[in-house]
Design an enzyme around this catalytic site. Structure first.
Site, PDB file in Angstrom:
ATOM      1  N   LYS A 192       9.440  21.454   9.829  1.00 10.30           N
ATOM      2  CA  LYS A 192      10.320  20.301   9.671  1.00 10.30           C
ATOM      3  C   LYS A 192      11.788  20.731   9.725  1.00 10.30           C
ATOM      4  CE  LYS A 192       7.444  16.880   9.488  1.00 10.30           C
ATOM      5  NZ  LYS A 192       7.107  15.995   8.378  1.00 10.30           N
TER       6      LYS A 192
ATOM      7  N   ARG B  44      -0.816  19.824   6.217  1.00  7.61           N
ATOM      8  CA  ARG B  44      -0.865  19.549   7.652  1.00  7.61           C
ATOM      9  C   ARG B  44       0.065  20.552   8.339  1.00  7.61           C
ATOM     10  NH1 ARG B  44       1.777  16.329  11.512  1.00  7.61           N
ATOM     11  NH2 ARG B  44       0.378  15.368  13.040  1.00  7.61           N
TER      12      ARG B  44
END
Length: 276
Positions: free
Chosen positions: A221, A255
């Protein structure tokens, strides 16, 4: 805590690793890499070899600023790979979609789970899920992928995200979807600033009061890269560090793009905790 995803049962005494497989040309990290079915299957084989628990397949990018694709295009991308995986493995398959039309098709293909960034808010989505045994991940997002990062605003991001997830979980449970099938995702990077993401990461343990498994998607991210001064080469170490922290704070499912490295990190935690 037990998790029931269609025919797949998971004992959440250990964290689960959900491997990402994006069948898209424009996902933020691996866009275009697995559009070819042979490349996608090789990736699946590798993740299974590395110990993945669930494979999460997406046919539409939901990166910030992305545009939606048609139902037909999304199905064209994901159906062949679902069929191909089922010929070689009984691994649990999750489908990353918010479209009820796509949900219907893949539920009929006996997938394990629907991973919905809109938390089953689209018309007919709840009805489709409650007529099946498929699990569901409810994610929090402020806005839409196209607009979510324009100006995300909260008075208290942790309490607002927690309240949203609690309301959605209670609503669909009241509609007849057993709580053993429900996973919650605070939605890192989906309508959150850098500061919001850090605050959520600091407070993951507060979501344990909802008594449902928490999934976090921290892998690669942008807020992690920002901490590392934008060095993309360090995304792995940053992602693994965030994954370990989130598990220690109560997350049950990660994830990730990097299955082997995440599983290796978890083994260290498990051994250390078992000897404590």
């Amino acid at each position: 805590m037990m998790l029931q995803l269609n025919k797949h049962s998971f004992d959440l005494k250990r964290p689960l690793v959900m491997g990402i497989l994006n069948i898209t040309p424009d996902s933020f990290s691996d866009g275009g890499m697995y559009l070819d079915s042979n490349a996608a299957l090789k990736r699946v084989d590798k993740m299974i070899e590395e110990g993945v628990d669930i494979i999460d397949i997406g046919g539409e990018s939901t990166r910030p600023g992305s545009d939606p694709v048609s139902t037909d295009e999304e199905l064209k991308r994901i159906v062949p790979i679902i069929e191909a995986i089922k010929k070689i493995s009984d691994i649990a398959i999750s489908i990353d979609t918010y479209k009820p039309e796509v949900m219907k098709e893949v539920i009929d293909m006996d997938v394990a789970m629907i991973n919905d960034i809109f938390a089953l808010q689209k018309p007919n989505a709840i009805d489709l899920l409650k007529k099946s045994n498929v699990g569901v991940c409810l994610m929090h997002m402020q806005g839409t992928p196209k607009t979510m990062q324009l100006n995300p605003t909260y008075k208290n991001v942790v309490s607002e995200v927690r309240s949203f997830l609690e309301e959605r979980a209670n609503l669909i449970a009241n509609e007849g979807i057993d709580k053993s099938r429900i996973i919650l995702d605070p939605g890192f990077g989906f309508g959150k600033t850098f500061e919001h993401n850090i605050e959520l990461l600091q407070n993951i343990e507060s979501f344990q009061s909802l008594n449902l498994p928490i999934l976090v998607g921290l892998s690669r991210k942008s807020f992690i890269r920002k901490i590392l001064n934008g060095d993309y080469d360090d995304h792995l170490s940053g992602s693994i560090s965030a994954a370990i922290l989130s598990v220690l704070k109560g997350a049950k499912i990660l994830r990730v793009h990097d299955v082997k490295e995440t599983q290796s990190a978890f083994k260290i935690i498990q051994v250390a905790q078992s000897m404590a």
